[in-house]
Enzyme design. Sequence first.
Site, PDB file in Angstrom:
ATOM      1  N   GLU A   1      -9.535 -22.924 -13.623  1.00  0.00           N
ATOM      2  CA  GLU A   1      -8.429 -22.810 -14.595  1.00  0.00           C
ATOM      3  C   GLU A   1      -7.132 -22.468 -13.869  1.00  0.00           C
ATOM      4  O   GLU A   1      -7.125 -22.159 -12.684  1.00  0.00           O
ATOM      5  CB  GLU A   1      -8.726 -21.685 -15.611  1.00  0.00           C
ATOM      6  CG  GLU A   1      -9.224 -22.186 -16.962  1.00  0.00           C
ATOM      7  CD  GLU A   1      -8.138 -22.793 -17.848  1.00  0.00           C
ATOM      8  OE1 GLU A   1      -6.969 -22.898 -17.408  1.00  0.00           O
ATOM      9  OE2 GLU A   1      -8.461 -23.164 -18.981  1.00  0.00           O
TER      10      GLU A   1
ATOM     11  N   ARG B   1     -11.216 -10.436 -23.073  1.00  0.00           N
ATOM     12  CA  ARG B   1     -10.709 -10.739 -21.734  1.00  0.00           C
ATOM     13  C   ARG B   1      -9.481 -11.640 -21.851  1.00  0.00           C
ATOM     14  O   ARG B   1      -9.308 -12.354 -22.838  1.00  0.00           O
ATOM     15  CB  ARG B   1     -11.766 -11.429 -20.879  1.00  0.00           C
ATOM     16  CG  ARG B   1     -12.095 -12.859 -21.296  1.00  0.00           C
ATOM     17  CD  ARG B   1     -12.756 -13.612 -20.141  1.00  0.00           C
ATOM     18  NE  ARG B   1     -13.269 -14.931 -20.495  1.00  0.00           N
ATOM     19  CZ  ARG B   1     -12.549 -16.055 -20.499  1.00  0.00           C
ATOM     20  NH1 ARG B   1     -11.246 -16.029 -20.258  1.00  0.00           N
ATOM     21  NH2 ARG B   1     -13.123 -17.217 -20.788  1.00  0.00           N
TER      22      ARG B   1
ATOM     23  N   ASN C   1      -7.213 -14.877 -21.001  1.00  0.00           N
ATOM     24  CA  ASN C   1      -7.449 -16.282 -20.715  1.00  0.00           C
ATOM     25  C   ASN C   1      -6.172 -16.852 -20.087  1.00  0.00           C
ATOM     26  O   ASN C   1      -5.605 -16.236 -19.197  1.00  0.00           O
ATOM     27  CB  ASN C   1      -7.899 -17.024 -21.982  1.00  0.00           C
ATOM     28  CG  ASN C   1      -8.663 -18.293 -21.665  1.00  0.00           C
ATOM     29  OD1 ASN C   1      -9.477 -18.326 -20.746  1.00  0.00           O
ATOM     30  ND2 ASN C   1      -8.386 -19.358 -22.395  1.00  0.00           N
TER      31      ASN C   1
ATOM     32  N   GLU D   1     -16.992 -15.028 -24.128  1.00  0.00           N
ATOM     33  CA  GLU D   1     -17.732 -16.131 -24.739  1.00  0.00           C
ATOM     34  C   GLU D   1     -19.223 -15.817 -24.883  1.00  0.00           C
ATOM     35  O   GLU D   1     -19.845 -15.249 -23.996  1.00  0.00           O
ATOM     36  CB  GLU D   1     -17.543 -17.408 -23.914  1.00  0.00           C
ATOM     37  CG  GLU D   1     -16.115 -17.942 -24.038  1.00  0.00           C
ATOM     38  CD  GLU D   1     -15.811 -19.064 -23.072  1.00  0.00           C
ATOM     39  OE1 GLU D   1     -15.551 -20.186 -23.539  1.00  0.00           O
ATOM     40  OE2 GLU D   1     -15.823 -18.812 -21.866  1.00  0.00           O
TER      41      GLU D   1
ATOM     42  N   ASN E   1      -4.822 -20.109 -25.216  1.00  0.00           N
ATOM     43  CA  ASN E   1      -4.921 -21.079 -24.139  1.00  0.00           C
ATOM     44  C   ASN E   1      -3.560 -21.580 -23.687  1.00  0.00           C
ATOM     45  O   ASN E   1      -2.638 -20.799 -23.513  1.00  0.00           O
ATOM     46  CB  ASN E   1      -5.894 -22.199 -24.522  1.00  0.00           C
ATOM     47  CG  ASN E   1      -6.919 -22.416 -23.431  1.00  0.00           C
ATOM     48  OD1 ASN E   1      -6.599 -22.424 -22.246  1.00  0.00           O
ATOM     49  ND2 ASN E   1      -8.176 -22.568 -23.820  1.00  0.00           N
TER      50      ASN E   1
ATOM     51  N   ASP F   1      -7.116 -27.337 -24.220  1.00  0.00           N
ATOM     52  CA  ASP F   1      -7.306 -26.237 -23.273  1.00  0.00           C
ATOM     53  C   ASP F   1      -5.973 -25.955 -22.576  1.00  0.00           C
ATOM     54  O   ASP F   1      -4.994 -25.625 -23.229  1.00  0.00           O
ATOM     55  CB  ASP F   1      -8.444 -26.617 -22.314  1.00  0.00           C
ATOM     56  CG  ASP F   1      -9.090 -25.420 -21.633  1.00  0.00           C
ATOM     57  OD1 ASP F   1      -8.394 -24.424 -21.392  1.00  0.00           O
ATOM     58  OD2 ASP F   1     -10.294 -25.496 -21.309  1.00  0.00           O
TER      59      ASP F   1
END
Length: 299
Positions: free
Chosen positions: A18, A101, A103, A121, A154, A204
């Site tokens: 990511e 958490r 992202n 998740e 995201n 995303d």
Amino acid sequence: MSSIKIECVVRDKCRIGESPVWEEKEGTLLYVDITGQKVCRWNPNTNNVQSVCVEAPIGSVALRKLGGYVVAMGTTFGGLNWEDQSVTTIARVDEDKPNNRFNDGKVDPEGRFFAGTMAQEIRPAVVERNQGSLFTLYPDHSVVKHFDMVDISNGLDWSLDHKTLYYIDSLSYAVDAFDYDVKTGKVSNRRHLYKLEKGEGIPDGMCIDAEGKLWVACYNGGRVIRIDPQTGKRIQTVTLPVDKTTSCCFGGKDYSDMYVTSACDGMDEELSARQPQSGGIFKITGLGVKGIPPNVYAG
């Protein structure tokens, strides 16, 4: 149209790759492996990947004016010193939500670091809903929470005139726009800009190009799509050889290459065998459009 070429340039598999960021002065690509809990730096000239392990899932990384990097990991904004591999805490968020958490995150045109949270998740893209929020870490290290009730915070980016913030809450299956006050960093007037179609996957990570168009990586969709924010229409689709495409950025000489991160977490043996490059990083050339350099956190 020039012909588009897609190659897997980093074969080291990330569990969830990511937050790709091009670091111009080093000529390197920075990125994270969220569940692998590391920050990585790939040098295209040597093909060498360096990495620093951290002590929590790490959602995003950005360049920092003071040197080193700023990171959003666990529920902490931190400063990463690459040389001694240490992370110092700058600020904490969501202290009442131990299962959360950070992202995705990105720096705005004034040097503020935006990053959002989500619940950890249960399995890939399955979470307890409404647990996340969007935050900004200001250069003076103060933190502002913009809104909550987010599922999976995201992709983020800003319009070229800095008047609009584009934002993705993945499970809304949409790209949203906000009015953005670049002087204060405040957001208002949220609206849907583009709703993903069936088969496009889950929106995303995201980046903007030099023409002001948005590129969105579609998780489980194996593609990046280009959206015109003026019309709210998809104008291009680039398909990749892996389903779990996670984020994208422009980089390389003059920002004409696109880098796309991917994931392999949650894949069964059959899919892994069919898509062996899952978790790798892909370079797309020949798009015929350039990106813009990443902003740098000013604190």
